[in-house]
Design a protein around this motif. Structure first.
Motif, short mmCIF file in Angstrom:
data_model
loop_
_atom_site.label_atom_id
_atom_site.label_comp_id
_atom_site.label_asym_id
_atom_site.label_seq_id
_atom_site.Cartn_x
_atom_site.Cartn_y
_atom_site.Cartn_z
N ILE A 38 10.76 1.60 0.49
CA ILE A 38 10.36 1.93 1.50
C ILE A 38 9.60 3.21 1.10
O ILE A 38 9.41 3.76 -0.04
CB ILE A 38 11.71 2.87 1.67
N ARG A 39 8.29 3.53 1.66
CA ARG A 39 7.14 4.23 1.23
C ARG A 39 7.23 5.24 2.72
O ARG A 39 7.14 4.99 3.63
CB ARG A 39 5.90 3.68 1.14
N PHE A 40 6.56 6.74 2.45
CA PHE A 40 6.79 7.78 3.22
C PHE A 40 4.92 7.97 3.06
O PHE A 40 4.45 8.59 1.98
CB PHE A 40 7.56 8.28 2.87
N ARG A 41 4.58 8.46 4.52
CA ARG A 41 3.75 9.51 4.46
C ARG A 41 4.08 11.30 3.20
O ARG A 41 5.10 11.10 3.77
CB ARG A 41 3.18 9.77 5.63
N THR A 42 3.44 11.50 3.63
CA THR A 42 3.17 13.74 3.07
C THR A 42 3.39 13.66 4.80
O THR A 42 3.43 13.66 5.57
CB THR A 42 1.78 14.40 2.97
N PRO A 44 0.46 -1.69 -0.34
CA PRO A 44 0.10 -0.09 -0.14
C PRO A 44 1.13 1.09 0.22
O PRO A 44 1.57 1.33 0.37
CB PRO A 44 -0.91 0.16 1.45
N SER A 45 0.64 2.20 -0.97
CA SER A 45 1.28 3.47 -0.74
C SER A 45 0.32 4.37 0.25
O SER A 45 -0.34 4.46 1.48
CB SER A 45 0.79 4.49 -2.03
N LEU A 46 1.51 4.93 0.80
CA LEU A 46 0.70 5.72 2.79
C LEU A 46 0.78 7.27 2.04
O LEU A 46 1.07 8.17 3.32
CB LEU A 46 2.40 5.93 3.19
N GLN A 47 0.68 7.63 0.74
CA GLN A 47 0.29 9.24 0.29
C GLN A 47 -0.92 9.67 0.83
O GLN A 47 -1.43 10.99 0.97
CB GLN A 47 0.52 9.13 -1.22
N ASP A 48 -1.81 8.46 1.07
CA ASP A 48 -3.14 9.01 1.32
C ASP A 48 -3.83 8.12 2.66
O ASP A 48 -5.17 7.42 3.18
CB ASP A 48 -4.31 8.68 0.02
N TYR A 49 -2.69 8.56 3.93
CA TYR A 49 -2.94 7.81 5.32
C TYR A 49 -4.33 8.51 5.68
O TYR A 49 -4.05 9.47 5.83
CB TYR A 49 -1.62 8.57 5.67
N PRO A 50 -5.12 7.39 6.20
CA PRO A 50 -5.98 7.79 6.73
C PRO A 50 -5.87 9.24 8.09
O PRO A 50 -4.88 8.91 8.20
CB PRO A 50 -6.90 6.95 7.29
#
Ligand code: B12
Ligand code: SF4
Length: 518
Positions: free
Chosen positions: A219-223, A152-158
């Motif tokens: 590696i994935r990051f939130r905004t 899952p991408s963390l770009q649209d983290y809840p």
């Protein structure tokens, strides 16, 4: 449907921080369902208790997540829930590695109706929808439309609604003193440590670690904005309650991409979103002075460093040769110069360890700025390269060690010492680092710093002691207070003097104000 998310107790320590997965799945639950959370470390519950709870509260689905060390308890609780007629879905690292075990395919003892493999951010809404229709599948895997694994991408983290969640069970300030402490300084009526993730994944692939396999090396990051907003929400909640909040950035390696970490820290500072925080960062990334400056300015107080060993051969054996014991002292000093301290984690029982490894390690530790050393035993977790290597070499003594979890017990034979000797080394490490004399010495080493630092190291050492020496009940704490009486008394006296001198300074000031106001 009413859903219960349950995390079993670890049987050793009380709750000091809730598990993030519970809040995350709660936030990702489609509308129309109610989700309640029970953390077994905060609200102890047995099999009969959970069965009664699901019946009385008309729970329609129970989600259980657990690490390997809690899995036996998780299975027992799942069995009780299923016997009460409620379906169970299990997730988390252990069942991801061993889904057949949870589904009873290998043992004939089935514990879960369904298993969520890997990261469940995208599968959870599907699981809930299927459960609501009474059509749970056996496994749910995060895959794309072509059936390929998808992280899952963390770009649209809840947005986790920290401002409105019921966090009563996660307050570590005892109820009896909360109202009084609410008025102490800037408010200590509540104190919570909240897990926040800013990213996932670590490409380093240390041999004993499940992270690279589980989260992948991508590696994935939130905004930055979503992390900063979360901190602001937490900060505002603590303030409105007359309490305190600290954050644990649970990223496996918070500075894995230093450029991005620096940009996040700058944004935290710019938004005045600083709270006190802890993060895990590997020693090699802490060479960077600018990063350490930003950590301090953004509220970083403790950094957890997986040092593992002071022996380069051991480190090379477990694919962690990027740790350079020769630079540990400089790294810790760099942090301490900015009033950031370290939780230094070591593993004994490694292949090149011999009797005396604890004392050799302690000799190094004693030369470093005082922090929180912790000691464990190298453990073959399922699906790790370490497990495969030891299994192939016939060295596993308890291949299914999770079936009967024993704290601080090896599951394989070390090469250059016996299992009993490895256990004795860990005991020695803890006993020497958390004896009343060692705690007093650590507190004294902060005598040139403001009182808050001495309080911090004293409270932290007393709490961390409980990781090895059980401190579950009030009597255990009375004993700890008694043994450390002298150090505690000295600090209390200092607090009193501090408070008194504050009062004296205030008195003439308020008198002056009174005069001018007249
Ligand atoms: C924070 C953390 C801790 C905290 C405690 C946990 C807490 N309160 O949060 C502390 C620092 C105390 C800790 C200690 C230990 N930890 Co730890 N910890 C972590 C860490 C870094 C983050 C956990 C996290 O929140 N991740 C983020 C969330 C979102 O991921 P997640 O929990 O996996 O959840 C996702 C999925 O798994 C799934 N999921 C999880 N549960 C459920 C349940 C259901 C029903 C469903 C549908 C889905 C689902 O959905 C979530 C969203 O995608 C992980 C590594 C990691 N990155 O996960 C290690 C990790 C969990 N820890 C690990 C270990 C080994 C330990 C220790 C045993 C280390 C030691 N030797 O002492 C101790 C034991 C702790 C104890 N006494 O219980 C291992 C566990 C491996 C395993 N197979 O069990 C991990 C994976 C790290 C590793 N090195 O391999 N840990
Ligand atoms: S650096 Fe830490 S998180 Fe990354 S693989 Fe090694 S032990 Fe695991």
């Amino acid at each position: 449907m009413k859903i219960l998310l349950y995390s079993p107790d670890n049987g050793v320590t009380k709750n000091f921080m809730p598990h993030l997965w519970m809040f995350l799945l709660q936030s990702l639950t489609p509308p129309g369902h109610e989700v309640v959370l029970i953390d077994g470390n905060a609200q102890p519950m047995d099999e009969a208790g959970i069965a009664q709870y699901v019946r009385e509260n008309k729970i329609g689905l129970v989600g259980i997540g657990a690490m390997t060390r809690m899995i036996a308890k998780a299975y027992r609780m799942a069995d009780a829930v299923r016997a009460a007629g409620v379906p169970v879905v299990m997730g988390g690292p252990h069942v991801t590695e061993m889904p057949d075990e949870a589904l009873g395919r290998t043992t004939g003892r089935r514990h879960a109706d369904a298993v969520a493999l890997g990261e469940a951010d995208e599968t959870w809404p599907k699981i809930v929808a299927d459960a609501a229709r009474g059509q749970l599948k056996e496994t749910y895997a995060p895959v794309d439309e072509f059936g390929q694994e998808r992280k899952p991408s963390l770009q649209d983290y809840p947005a986790i609604p920290w401002n409105s969640l019921d966090l009563t069970q996660f307050n570590v300030v005892p109820k009896a003193v909360g109202p009084m402490l609410k008025r102490f300084r800037d408010g200590w009526g509540t104190f919570r440590i909240i897990p926040v993730e800013s990213g996932r994944g670590c490409p380093y692939g240390c041999e004993f670690c499940t992270v690279t396999g589980f989260f992948g090396d991508s590696i994935r990051f939130r905004t930055n904005k979503s992390v900063v907003d979360e901190l602001l929400l937490l900060k505002a909640r603590a303030k409105s309650e007359g309490g305190q909040i600290a954050v644990f950035f649970i990223d496996d390696n918070f500075a894995i991409n230093p450029k991005r970490t620096k940009s996040l820290l700058r944004d935290i500072i710019a938004a005045n979103a600083q709270v006190h925080w802890v993060a895990q960062i590997s020693a090699n990334l802490l060479r960077d002075e600018e990063l350490v400056d930003l950590i301090a300015a953004a509220g970083g107080k403790w950094i957890f460093i997986g040092m593992e060993s002071i022996d380069p051969t051991n480190l090379a054996d477990v694919n962690k040769g990027f740790n350079k014991p020769g630079e540990y002292a400089a790294v810790l000093q760099r942090l301490a110069d900015r009033n950031v301290f370290a939780i230094t984690s070591f593993m004994f029982g490694m292949d090149n360890d011999t009797v005396g490894v604890a004392e050799r390690t302690l000799q190094q530790i004693r030369t470093w700025p005082a922090g929180l050393p912790i000691f464990g035993l190298i453990t073959p977790l399922p699906s790790t390269p370490l497990y495969a290597r030891l299994e192939a070499a016939g060295r596993l003594t308890r291949p299914k060690h999770w079936e009967e979890f024993i704290p601080f017990a090896m599951a394989h034979t070390p090469l250059k010492m016996s299992i009993a000797e490895a256990h004795a080394e860990v005991k020695y490490g803890w006993a020497q680092s958390y004896s009343p004399e060692a705690i007093a010495q650590a507190v004294r080493s902060f005598s040139h710093k403001p009182l808050a630092y001495r309080i911090n190291i004293l409270v932290s050492r007393l709490c961390f002691r409980g990781i090895y020496f059980p401190q579950m009940g009030p009597m255990a704490w009375v004993k700890v207070f008694y043994e450390n009486g002298q150090t505690i008394c000295d600090i209390v006296k200092e607090c009193f003097r501090d408070w008194l001198s504050g009062m004296c300074k205030q008195a003439p000031r308020s008198a002056t104000m009174g005069t001018s106001g007249d």
